[in-house]
Write a protein that holds these residues in place. Sequence first.
Motif, PDB file in Angstrom:
ATOM      1  N   LEU A   1       0.837  -1.196   0.000  1.00 49.77           N
ATOM      2  CA  LEU A   1       0.000   0.000   0.000  1.00 49.77           C
ATOM      3  C   LEU A   1       0.875   1.250   0.000  1.00 49.77           C
ATOM      4  CD1 LEU A   1      -2.848  -0.703   2.610  1.00 49.77           C
ATOM      5  CD2 LEU A   1      -3.023  -0.645   0.144  1.00 49.77           C
ATOM      6  N   SER A   2       0.367   2.326  -0.572  1.00 52.07           N
ATOM      7  CA  SER A   2       1.081   3.593  -0.484  1.00 52.07           C
ATOM      8  C   SER A   2       0.806   4.200   0.891  1.00 52.07           C
ATOM      9  CB  SER A   2       0.609   4.543  -1.589  1.00 52.07           C
ATOM     10  OG  SER A   2      -0.712   4.958  -1.328  1.00 52.07           O
ATOM     11  N   THR A   3       1.562   5.214   1.235  1.00 53.98           N
ATOM     12  CA  THR A   3       1.332   5.856   2.536  1.00 53.98           C
ATOM     13  C   THR A   3      -0.044   6.515   2.575  1.00 53.98           C
ATOM     14  OG1 THR A   3       2.508   7.824   1.769  1.00 53.98           O
ATOM     15  CG2 THR A   3       3.759   6.243   3.076  1.00 53.98           C
ATOM     16  N   ARG A   4      -0.502   7.033   1.436  1.00 54.68           N
ATOM     17  CA  ARG A   4      -1.844   7.624   1.379  1.00 54.68           C
ATOM     18  C   ARG A   4      -2.930   6.571   1.597  1.00 54.68           C
ATOM     19  NH1 ARG A   4      -2.471  12.739  -0.816  1.00 54.68           N
ATOM     20  NH2 ARG A   4      -0.578  13.651  -1.653  1.00 54.68           N
ATOM     21  N   GLU A   5      -2.781   5.419   0.935  1.00 57.50           N
ATOM     22  CA  GLU A   5      -3.775   4.360   1.086  1.00 57.50           C
ATOM     23  C   GLU A   5      -3.775   3.797   2.501  1.00 57.50           C
ATOM     24  OE1 GLU A   5      -2.322   1.841  -1.975  1.00 57.50           O
ATOM     25  OE2 GLU A   5      -3.607   2.708  -3.527  1.00 57.50           O
ATOM     26  N   ALA A   6      -2.590   3.646   3.088  1.00 58.55           N
ATOM     27  CA  ALA A   6      -2.502   3.157   4.471  1.00 58.55           C
ATOM     28  C   ALA A   6      -3.128   4.166   5.430  1.00 58.55           C
ATOM     29  CB  ALA A   6      -1.051   2.891   4.843  1.00 58.55           C
ATOM     30  N   ALA A   7      -2.900   5.444   5.187  1.00 56.08           N
ATOM     31  CA  ALA A   7      -3.485   6.480   6.046  1.00 56.08           C
ATOM     32  C   ALA A   7      -5.007   6.446   5.957  1.00 56.08           C
ATOM     33  CB  ALA A   7      -2.961   7.850   5.632  1.00 56.08           C
ATOM     34  N   ARG A   8      -5.532   6.293   4.758  1.00 56.94           N
ATOM     35  CA  ARG A   8      -6.981   6.237   4.571  1.00 56.94           C
ATOM     36  C   ARG A   8      -7.557   4.987   5.236  1.00 56.94           C
ATOM     37  NH1 ARG A   8      -7.391   5.876  -0.752  1.00 56.94           N
ATOM     38  NH2 ARG A   8      -6.605   7.991  -0.997  1.00 56.94           N
ATOM     39  N   ARG A   9      -6.892   3.864   5.089  1.00 55.21           N
ATOM     40  CA  ARG A   9      -7.382   2.605   5.647  1.00 55.21           C
ATOM     41  C   ARG A   9      -7.441   2.643   7.170  1.00 55.21           C
ATOM     42  NH1 ARG A   9      -4.255  -3.005   4.789  1.00 55.21           N
ATOM     43  NH2 ARG A   9      -5.896  -3.725   3.427  1.00 55.21           N
ATOM     44  N   PHE A  10      -6.438   3.242   7.826  1.00 53.14           N
ATOM     45  CA  PHE A  10      -6.375   3.250   9.287  1.00 53.14           C
ATOM     46  C   PHE A  10      -6.846   4.573   9.900  1.00 53.14           C
ATOM     47  CE2 PHE A  10      -3.275   0.026   8.034  1.00 53.14           C
ATOM     48  CZ  PHE A  10      -3.765  -1.054   8.755  1.00 53.14           C
ATOM     49  N   ALA A  11      -7.388   5.463   9.082  1.00 52.98           N
ATOM     50  CA  ALA A  11      -7.959   6.738   9.537  1.00 52.98           C
ATOM     51  C   ALA A  11      -6.953   7.577  10.319  1.00 52.98           C
ATOM     52  CB  ALA A  11      -9.223   6.499  10.360  1.00 52.98           C
TER      53      ALA A  11
END
Length: 147
Positions: free
Chosen positions: A21-31
């Motif tokens: 995952l990208s850092t953006r996708e990880a941030a979105r996934r874990f809020a």
Amino acid sequence: MARAYSLDLRTRVIEAIEAGLSTREAARRFAIGISTSGAWYRAWRSSGNLEPGRQGKPKVSKLDAHETFILALVETDERDITLAEIVDRLAAERGVKASLTTVHAFFAKRGITYKKRQRTRPNSSDRMFWQRGKSGSKANSISIRAA
């Protein structure tokens, strides 16, 4: 003050980024914030450590190294030096830039206070303050004549 995120969350974010995952996708996934996930990943890559850093004010002051100099300024026979004068002397003689707040915190940390005495004794035959009238009374009002 807000608490640090848990170590479990940090670990899951890093594992998700490592899994692709990208850092953006990880941030979105874990809020969490995008910059937060990026900072955690960079810290993990550089040091391998996920532990949160210490929060709050630093325990040490930049004036601690100059303690003897500052206390010598105060312990003279003429104890009439202001915080602003201490700041000026530190800058001139030691090359240390400090604010009034930093110098005040230095003394407060050591429990050092100096209160100047009143120059005159209180008058015992007359009151020393203006008494206010009760709320709504006209005792304190000033009337101005209309022109």
